[in-house]
Write a protein that holds these residues in place. Structure first.
Motif, PDB file in Angstrom:
ATOM      1  N   SER A  91     -51.548   9.858   1.707  1.00 42.89           N
ATOM      2  CA  SER A  91     -50.130  10.229   1.649  1.00 42.89           C
ATOM      3  C   SER A  91     -49.841  11.129   0.451  1.00 42.89           C
ATOM      4  N   LEU A  92     -50.431  10.808  -0.703  1.00 43.20           N
ATOM      5  CA  LEU A  92     -50.209  11.621  -1.899  1.00 43.20           C
ATOM      6  C   LEU A  92     -50.740  13.034  -1.723  1.00 43.20           C
ATOM      7  N   ILE A  93     -51.943  13.152  -1.200  1.00 42.77           N
ATOM      8  CA  ILE A  93     -52.564  14.472  -1.045  1.00 42.77           C
ATOM      9  C   ILE A  93     -51.796  15.307  -0.031  1.00 42.77           C
ATOM     10  N   LEU A  94     -51.428  14.720   1.094  1.00 45.48           N
ATOM     11  CA  LEU A  94     -50.712  15.459   2.133  1.00 45.48           C
ATOM     12  C   LEU A  94     -49.343  15.924   1.644  1.00 45.48           C
ATOM     13  N   THR A  95     -48.637  15.076   0.924  1.00 45.95           N
ATOM     14  CA  THR A  95     -47.320  15.449   0.391  1.00 45.95           C
ATOM     15  C   THR A  95     -47.435  16.618  -0.575  1.00 45.95           C
ATOM     16  N   LEU A 130     -45.806  11.626  -9.882  1.00 43.95           N
ATOM     17  CA  LEU A 130     -46.921  10.938  -9.236  1.00 43.95           C
ATOM     18  C   LEU A 130     -46.734   9.419  -9.229  1.00 43.95           C
ATOM     19  N   PRO A 131     -46.403   8.779 -10.377  1.00 43.08           N
ATOM     20  CA  PRO A 131     -46.129   7.330 -10.305  1.00 43.08           C
ATOM     21  C   PRO A 131     -44.966   6.984  -9.380  1.00 43.08           C
ATOM     22  N   LEU A 132     -43.937   7.875  -9.323  1.00 42.97           N
ATOM     23  CA  LEU A 132     -42.803   7.607  -8.434  1.00 42.97           C
ATOM     24  C   LEU A 132     -43.237   7.664  -6.975  1.00 42.97           C
ATOM     25  N   LEU A 133     -44.056   8.663  -6.633  1.00 41.63           N
ATOM     26  CA  LEU A 133     -44.562   8.755  -5.260  1.00 41.63           C
ATOM     27  C   LEU A 133     -45.427   7.540  -4.915  1.00 41.63           C
ATOM     28  N   VAL A 134     -46.259   7.115  -5.875  1.00 41.79           N
ATOM     29  CA  VAL A 134     -47.080   5.920  -5.650  1.00 41.79           C
ATOM     30  C   VAL A 134     -46.191   4.715  -5.369  1.00 41.79           C
ATOM     31  N   PHE A 135     -45.134   4.554  -6.154  1.00 42.30           N
ATOM     32  CA  PHE A 135     -44.217   3.423  -5.963  1.00 42.30           C
ATOM     33  C   PHE A 135     -43.542   3.487  -4.588  1.00 42.30           C
ATOM     34  N   LEU A 136     -43.061   4.674  -4.201  1.00 41.52           N
ATOM     35  CA  LEU A 136     -42.352   4.812  -2.928  1.00 41.52           C
ATOM     36  C   LEU A 136     -43.273   4.557  -1.745  1.00 41.52           C
ATOM     37  N   PHE A 137     -44.491   5.109  -1.800  1.00 41.91           N
ATOM     38  CA  PHE A 137     -45.417   4.909  -0.690  1.00 41.91           C
ATOM     39  C   PHE A 137     -45.889   3.459  -0.613  1.00 41.91           C
ATOM     40  N   GLN A 138     -46.117   2.832  -1.768  1.00 42.89           N
ATOM     41  CA  GLN A 138     -46.508   1.429  -1.759  1.00 42.89           C
ATOM     42  C   GLN A 138     -45.388   0.546  -1.234  1.00 42.89           C
ATOM     43  N   SER A 156     -43.070   1.468   0.880  1.00 42.89           N
ATOM     44  CA  SER A 156     -42.986   1.694   2.321  1.00 42.89           C
ATOM     45  C   SER A 156     -44.081   0.936   3.054  1.00 42.89           C
ATOM     46  N   SER A 157     -45.289   0.933   2.478  1.00 45.01           N
ATOM     47  CA  SER A 157     -46.403   0.203   3.094  1.00 45.01           C
ATOM     48  C   SER A 157     -46.147  -1.296   3.089  1.00 45.01           C
ATOM     49  N   PHE A 158     -45.559  -1.793   1.991  1.00 46.05           N
ATOM     50  CA  PHE A 158     -45.268  -3.230   1.895  1.00 46.05           C
ATOM     51  C   PHE A 158     -44.219  -3.647   2.921  1.00 46.05           C
ATOM     52  N   SER A 159     -43.206  -2.785   3.115  1.00 47.31           N
ATOM     53  CA  SER A 159     -42.160  -3.089   4.090  1.00 47.31           C
ATOM     54  C   SER A 159     -42.740  -3.138   5.498  1.00 47.31           C
ATOM     55  N   SER A 160     -43.662  -2.230   5.783  1.00 45.88           N
ATOM     56  CA  SER A 160     -44.287  -2.204   7.106  1.00 45.88           C
ATOM     57  C   SER A 160     -45.154  -3.435   7.324  1.00 45.88           C
ATOM     58  N   SER A 161     -45.846  -3.876   6.263  1.00 46.21           N
ATOM     59  CA  SER A 161     -46.729  -5.035   6.391  1.00 46.21           C
ATOM     60  C   SER A 161     -45.947  -6.318   6.638  1.00 46.21           C
TER      61      SER A 161
END
Length: 545
Positions: A431-435, A381-389, A391-396
């Motif tokens: 993203s976490l729930i859908l994954t 769960l922390p790894l998924l949070v890190f990866l999604f964050q 990815s969001s930061f790169s998009s921003s």
């Protein structure tokens, strides 16, 4: 400092709230106001944190894991003894109550056991649904830890009843198992403890880290459930055929230890305030507070629309959006919960029939699956949070509007979250729930199609992502209500989960009971995968801020 503070007390007999004015001239309350305790700040030496509950969950879940398989074997042996009574073959070995009996591994006994488990889950679910609602609301007054202790006492009585039935099988037949189910339900079952733990996290943690903290609690729980079966195998070998019930005594001792440990766990901020008020005010106020805290089921207030409107009043900004999200996230949480609860018994019964597993193989499977759940909850769960964050930061950084005023955007978000705690779900939650839903769905399809025990175990690792789904949905739900209604929200969720516990395990066990005789026992797993597919569809309607 203001001349008075106000304690809002809701009276279950009326729709409006009573407001009791408390003068801060009282020396007890006045001294603590200066220390900030009535503003929700715990004393620094006894500040409530998630770390206190981690050890409790580890011990309590270890006790559960130790008897997970022996408990099912106890039911199987009692049913088998009743079914074979008077029909034993001369060379047939006696049925060992609570132990593993090869002569009981038949389609007929497995089918009968599934039906008894279905009836038991109905009893537990109905009672737990009623109790969870009342205790969840009461926890907003007396705190979360006291409710967890109440539930733990119920678990002790439940296992004591099972131990009594197993000790005197000649006097008490398998029908007395329903008494144990009733005690379990009357204490709220373990769903109440999970709901109160989520409320405790909400009291102690910021919204941005709640999913990770709840995931850690789930991780501690699954570590205990994973190690428990391994210890169960070791204890069973020590006890042998002479002491087949030794695991039950060990589990009961651990339950007693866990409730003693709760005495050292600090209560959440709401309880500290209530205790100070109770010490300071006269008897008529204590009677008013006690009357308002009585857990009563008012059937006139079971309208779900009225409950949602009470959780999220119309005065709250974007209340329509928050209510819609709240309903959708509750439905998704219940679908995931249905998959976990519905397959608890058949994950033990299915491999015994299909792969001819014994008690040792069952214990090893449960250990591996729950180790995967623990790993997913604490590391995944922390790894998924890190990866999604990330990815969001790169998009921003690519977006020009965000790049031009990065400082202003960040500051606005922080201030908004600070002043409006009912911020709703964010893209990370979605993203976490859908994954977790998608991976969990693949796991259940694999259960139905796995041709060997090894692949069946591998699919259990995929289905372990249900743990992240539950943690993420519960954390997202707490972002839709204010702190004063978190206990009521979690209690209501416990009520709904109790209803699911009535329907899901009963339906899955009935389907398994019917299909195992027709040589298609995997049909139940396909049905659960379809239910999770509905959850994936509902995620498309969830809006993020």
């Amino acid at each position: 400092m203001e001349n008075s503070i106000y304690q809002q007390i809701s009276d279950d007999e009326h729709d409006e709230d009573e407001v009791v004015e408390l003068e801060d001239e009282d020396p007890i309350i006045g001294s603590h106001i200066e220390n900030g305790l009535l503003q929700g700040e715990a004393h620094p030496s006894n500040k409530p944190t998630v770390l206190y509950l981690l050890f409790f969950f580890l011990i309590n879940s270890l006790a559960f894991g130790i008897i997970a398989v022996p408990r099912m074997n106890l039911v199987v042996s009692l049913v088998c003894r009743h079914a074979l009574e008077g029909n034993e073959k001369p060379d047939s070995p006696p049925v060992i109550i609570g132990g593993f009996n090869p002569q009981c591994q038949s389609d007929e006994i497995s089918s009968r056991t599934a039906l008894i488990a279905a009836r038991g889950n109905i009893i537990v679910g109905v009672l737990a649904a009623v109790v969870s609602t009342s205790m969840g609301r009461l926890s907003d007054r007396i705190g979360r830890v006291k409710v967890i202790a109440f539930n733990t006492v119920g678990l002790i009585l439940t296992e004591g009843t099972l131990l009594t039935i197993a000790t005197f099988p000649m006097s008490l037949d398998y029908r007395w198992l329903y008494a144990a189910y009733a005690i379990d339900g009357a204490s709220g079952s373990y769903a109440l403890t999970m709901a109160m733990a989520s409320a405790y996290v909400s009291d102690s943690c910021a919204p941005s880290i709640r999913s990770i903290q709840i995931g850690r609690l789930h991780g501690a729980m699954f570590i205990g459930i994973a190690v428990g079966p391994l210890l169960s195998t070791l204890i069973s070998k020590i006890g042998g055929s002479k002491l087949p019930l030794l695991v039950f005594y060990v589990s009961l001792a651990m339950r007693f230890f866990s409730i003693l440990y709760l005495q050292f766990v600090p209560e959440s901020r709401l309880t500290k305030t209530s205790q100070l008020i109770a010490e300071a005010k006269p008897r008529h106020l204590l009677r008013l507070t006690a009357r308002s805290c009585k857990p009563r089921l008012n059937f006139s207030k079971l309208d779900p629309r009225a409950w949602i409107a009470h959780l999220i009043p119309s005065s709250v900004p974007s209340s329509a959006y928050l209510r819609r999200n709240l309903i959708l996230l509750m439905l998704i949480d219940l679908l995931i919960y249905a998959g976990v609860m519905g397959t608890m018994e058949i994950l033990i019964l299915y491999p015994q029939v299909v792969f001819a597993w014994g008690a040792t193989a069952n214990n090893l499977f449960m250990s591996l699956v729950n180790l995967c759940r623990a790993a997913v909850s604490t590391l995944g769960l922390p790894l998924l949070v890190f990866l999604f964050q990330r990815s969001s930061f790169s998009s921003s950084k690519i977006a020009p509007s965000t790049t031009s005023t990065p400082t202003t955007t960040t500051t606005t978000t922080t201030v908004d979250e600070a002043h409006h705690p009912q911020s709703g779900a964010d893209p990370l939650d979605k993203s976490l729930i859908l994954t977790s839903l998608l991976i969990d769905l693949l796991g259940y399809l694999g259960f139905a199609l796995a041709p060997s025990g090894a692949l069946f175990t591998l699919c259990g690792a995929l289905a372990a992502f249900a743990a992240t789904g539950l943690a993420s949905t519960e954390a997202a739900l707490t972002k839709h209500v204010d702190g004063e209604r978190t206990g009521e929200l979690m209690g209501g969720l416990g009520f709904l989960q109790g209803c699911v516990r009535v329907v899901a395990p009963s339906a899955v066990n009935v389907v398994y009971s019917a299909t195992v005789r027709r040589r298609v026992p995997g049909a139940a797993f396909v049905g659960i995968a379809g239910v999770l597919g509905v959850g994936v569809g509902l995620m498309g309607w969830v809006r993020t801020r």
